[in-house]
Design a protein around this motif. Structure first.
Motif, PDB file in Angstrom:
ATOM      1  N   ASP A   2      45.930  13.120  -3.645  1.00 28.19           N
ATOM      2  CA  ASP A   2      46.299  11.716  -3.565  1.00 28.19           C
ATOM      3  C   ASP A   2      47.679  11.630  -2.916  1.00 28.19           C
ATOM      4  OD1 ASP A   2      47.029   9.081  -3.924  1.00 28.19           O
ATOM      5  OD2 ASP A   2      46.490   9.012  -6.056  1.00 28.19           O
ATOM      6  N   LYS A   3      47.710  11.399  -1.613  1.00 31.55           N
ATOM      7  CA  LYS A   3      48.991  11.379  -0.899  1.00 31.55           C
ATOM      8  C   LYS A   3      49.883  10.236  -1.371  1.00 31.55           C
ATOM      9  CE  LYS A   3      47.242  11.593   3.320  1.00 31.55           C
ATOM     10  NZ  LYS A   3      47.153  11.736   4.799  1.00 31.55           N
ATOM     11  N   GLN A   4      49.271   9.116  -1.762  1.00 33.39           N
ATOM     12  CA  GLN A   4      50.076   7.996  -2.228  1.00 33.39           C
ATOM     13  C   GLN A   4      50.829   8.354  -3.514  1.00 33.39           C
ATOM     14  OE1 GLN A   4      47.881   4.354  -2.517  1.00 33.39           O
ATOM     15  NE2 GLN A   4      49.651   3.124  -3.143  1.00 33.39           N
ATOM     16  N   LYS A   5      50.194   9.167  -4.358  1.00 34.39           N
ATOM     17  CA  LYS A   5      50.840   9.570  -5.614  1.00 34.39           C
ATOM     18  C   LYS A   5      51.894  10.646  -5.385  1.00 34.39           C
ATOM     19  CE  LYS A   5      49.959  11.692 -10.123  1.00 34.39           C
ATOM     20  NZ  LYS A   5      48.968  12.172 -11.111  1.00 34.39           N
ATOM     21  N   ASP A  29      56.193  10.739  -0.504  1.00 33.87           N
ATOM     22  CA  ASP A  29      57.148   9.645  -0.399  1.00 33.87           C
ATOM     23  C   ASP A  29      57.154   9.076   1.013  1.00 33.87           C
ATOM     24  OD1 ASP A  29      58.985   8.052  -1.790  1.00 33.87           O
ATOM     25  OD2 ASP A  29      59.908   9.820  -2.703  1.00 33.87           O
ATOM     26  N   LYS A  30      58.056   8.129   1.260  1.00 32.89           N
ATOM     27  CA  LYS A  30      58.173   7.510   2.579  1.00 32.89           C
ATOM     28  C   LYS A  30      58.601   8.533   3.627  1.00 32.89           C
ATOM     29  CE  LYS A  30      59.374   2.929   0.774  1.00 32.89           C
ATOM     30  NZ  LYS A  30      60.418   1.861   0.732  1.00 32.89           N
ATOM     31  N   GLY A  68      44.802  14.553   2.893  1.00 36.78           N
ATOM     32  CA  GLY A  68      44.283  13.434   2.121  1.00 36.78           C
ATOM     33  C   GLY A  68      42.907  13.667   1.538  1.00 36.78           C
ATOM     34  N   LYS A 112      56.939  13.930   6.398  1.00 36.01           N
ATOM     35  CA  LYS A 112      56.504  13.210   5.208  1.00 36.01           C
ATOM     36  C   LYS A 112      56.853  14.084   4.003  1.00 36.01           C
ATOM     37  CE  LYS A 112      53.794   9.598   3.978  1.00 36.01           C
ATOM     38  NZ  LYS A 112      54.346   8.332   3.603  1.00 36.01           N
TER      39      LYS A 112
END
Length: 354
Positions: A220-223, A226-227, A216, A233
């Motif tokens: 950008d891990k959110q971008k 995925d779930k 992180g 991950k």
């Protein structure tokens, strides 16, 4: 061999990787191969011989081979200044093509984990503009040319630009036409893009790990992720920003065929004279061996010399290796993050190399 198969099976069972594919071979035949695990954990899709993995920095060996092909055609002189072929070269003019190839130019190596873009962004992504900014930001060198070994992805971005300038082709098209096509490898076996996304192994990172926390800090891990799927991950489908330093994606067997072609005395890829140059270890200014040939790392296993390259980053890790004196080679691929050269083939090839 059961010892190898058991080792790899245990890796998957212990949650060290979702899947692994290993092959040991000579120039003509497969001597041992084994695969296990899932290309897609969520859908329990088992890995197969058609599964595609990111090769990351193993691509650098293709870049070096392309430069050697152009040198063989007398279009590039390895001992000429790199600026001869790249007028906008921002580093000291005494740096040679050979020094770029052997990671001895002194160019810095920014951490490249964030140098990726989603496949949905690929059609509009401008790699040259991206790296123009990176290179300008890191336009100073940290050591004198050929003073020491210092691994750098930026050096291979510059070599990719050199291939384009000299050949008149894009880097990707040059590799397709002069390496992949000579090996009769189709785009669905290895390429810089993936036409059938169902065949690409998902790239994974172990969720509850310190390295996942560190990830992180660099992307950008959110971008890009995925779930969670169990302990893993997954990364969303992506491409590396710079094809020349790490862009190839292919089946393990495609890389086996590539190494087999380099093992053959009359290779379709390069003459014996230039192949010898490709695997010759570089010596630094004070005559000490650097551990690096022209893109290939040099080392020994059980007293036998090998040349190798690892490829690692977010979601994937691989190693390709050649034992020139024995006429043998090996390839291993994982769909989990690898950050360093793990020399994992030492553990597997030891059963064959004595």
């Amino acid at each position: 061999m059961s010892a190898i198969d058991n080792t790899l099976t245990k890796l998957v069972q212990d949650g060290k990787t979702p899947s692994v594919h290993y092959t040991f071979f000579n120039q003509d035949s497969i001597l041992h191969t084994f695969k296990t695990g899932f290309a897609d954990v969520q859908h329990q899709q088992e890995v197969s011989d058609d599964t595609l993995y990111h090769a990351y920095s193993a691509t650098k060996t293709f870049t070096a081979l392309a430069i050697l092909q152009l040198a063989e055609q007398q279009k590039i002189d390895l001992d000429q200044a790199a600026s001869t072929y790249l007028p906008d070269f921002p580093y000291p003019k005494e740096i040679t093509v050979r020094q770029l190839l052997t990671h001895s130019a002194g160019i810095v190596n920014p951490i490249p984990l964030s140098w990726i873009h989603l496949d949905t962004e690929h059609s509009t992504f401008d790699g040259n503009n991206f790296f123009r900014q990176i290179i300008l930001k890191h336009a100073t060198i940290k050591s004198k040319p050929n003073e020491k070994f210092a691994y750098t992805n930026l050096g291979y971005i510059l070599l990719g630009l050199m291939i384009e300038k000299v050949s008149g082709l894009t880097y990707e098209d040059y590799v397709r036409e002069n390496i992949l096509r000579r090996l009769n490898l189709k785009s669905e076996e290895v390429d810089f893009t993936v036409a059938d996304s169902t065949r690409r192994a998902k790239g994974y990172h172990r969720k509850n790990s310190f390295s996942y926390f560190l990830l992180g800090l660099f992307m950008d891990k959110q971008k890009y992720m995925d779930k969670a799927e169990g302990i893993w991950k997954p990364f969303k489908p992506f491409y590396v920003n710079g094809a020349a330093y790490g862009g190839l994606i292919g089946t393990p067997n495609a890389f086996v065929q590539y190494v087999q072609a380099l093992l053959k005395p009359d290779s379709v890829l390069i003459s014996n004279e230039y192949k010898k140059m490709l695997f010759a270890e570089n010596h630094l200014n004070k005559h000490q061996p650097s551990g690096m040939a022209l893109s290939w790392f040099c080392d020994h296993l059980n007293g036998t010399k090998y040349c190798a390259h690892a490829g690692g980053g977010g979601g994937y890790y691989c190693e390709i290796r050649i034992y020139p004196e024995k006429g043998l080679g090996s390839v291993v691929m994982f769909n989990r993050t690898g950050m360093t050269n793990e020399k994992y083939l030492d553990k597997l090839d030891q059963y064959f190399i004595s």
